[in-house]
Design a protein around this motif. Sequence first.
Motif, PDB file in Angstrom:
ATOM      1  N   CYS A  96       4.979  57.913 -20.966  1.00  0.00           N
ATOM      2  CA  CYS A  96       5.987  58.606 -20.179  1.00  0.00           C
ATOM      3  C   CYS A  96       7.264  58.681 -21.013  1.00  0.00           C
ATOM      4  CB  CYS A  96       6.234  57.857 -18.872  1.00  0.00           C
ATOM      5  SG  CYS A  96       7.397  58.679 -17.775  1.00  0.00           S
ATOM      6  N   SER A  97       7.694  59.882 -21.316  1.00  0.00           N
ATOM      7  CA  SER A  97       8.909  60.097 -22.121  1.00  0.00           C
ATOM      8  C   SER A  97       8.872  59.310 -23.427  1.00  0.00           C
ATOM      9  CB  SER A  97      10.154  59.728 -21.320  1.00  0.00           C
ATOM     10  OG  SER A  97      10.249  60.513 -20.171  1.00  0.00           O
ATOM     11  N   PHE A 157       3.527  61.800 -16.617  1.00  0.00           N
ATOM     12  CA  PHE A 157       2.923  60.885 -17.581  1.00  0.00           C
ATOM     13  C   PHE A 157       1.728  61.571 -18.233  1.00  0.00           C
ATOM     14  CE2 PHE A 157       0.931  59.943 -13.498  1.00  0.00           C
ATOM     15  CZ  PHE A 157      -0.419  59.903 -13.800  1.00  0.00           C
ATOM     16  N   LYS A 183       8.749  60.837 -13.293  1.00  0.00           N
ATOM     17  CA  LYS A 183       8.539  61.624 -14.505  1.00  0.00           C
ATOM     18  C   LYS A 183       7.047  61.781 -14.749  1.00  0.00           C
ATOM     19  CE  LYS A 183      12.726  59.937 -16.720  1.00  0.00           C
ATOM     20  NZ  LYS A 183      13.240  59.043 -17.757  1.00  0.00           N
ATOM     21  N   HIS A 237       6.615  51.595 -13.207  1.00  0.00           N
ATOM     22  CA  HIS A 237       5.853  52.847 -13.216  1.00  0.00           C
ATOM     23  C   HIS A 237       4.664  52.778 -12.256  1.00  0.00           C
ATOM     24  CE1 HIS A 237       7.985  54.846 -16.508  1.00  0.00           C
ATOM     25  NE2 HIS A 237       8.168  53.618 -16.958  1.00  0.00           N
TER      26      HIS A 237
END
Length: 165
Positions: A71-72, A8, A6, A100
């Motif tokens: 992130c998210s 960042f 994902k 991560h």
Amino acid sequence: MAADHKAFLIRTAKPADAEMLSVMMIKSWRESYVQIISPTKLDAICSLWLNPSKFHERLCDDNACNLVAECSGELVGHAHVLPRENDSVLVAYLYVLQNHARRGIGQTLLKSAIDCFPGTEHVELGVFEDNHAAIAFYKAVGFFEAGPEPTQPDEPTSIKMTMAI
């Protein structure tokens, strides 16, 4: 299982991040140092140095550069960098949660934090000598070992690492 990559975001940490930052950093310390620091000492460090009020103090330091990786909506990394004399900076700490890691977050945090101090010519930091993953990371981005770092008798041995810009 495929790796989760994902996107960042690197941003300046705000005092309002202190609680989430404390949670993230405690998790990171427990991941990073489970084999290096005794559980009792790790509990003491987490309680004393990684609590929200300490992060709030650090985040209010106008001389420091405090960046987080998000992130998210979750904080997954943090860099705290301080200016030194002679166009030098000290990376007080840089952490990325293990799930991560190896996504460029640590390298991006480091570069972005150094960029907070234009004209920087030299970067230094201390790292536990048994933290092989961190040492490998820092060497991969251009640091070299510069000798032992002074440590307290009840702390793991640390080494100093430096990098010229």
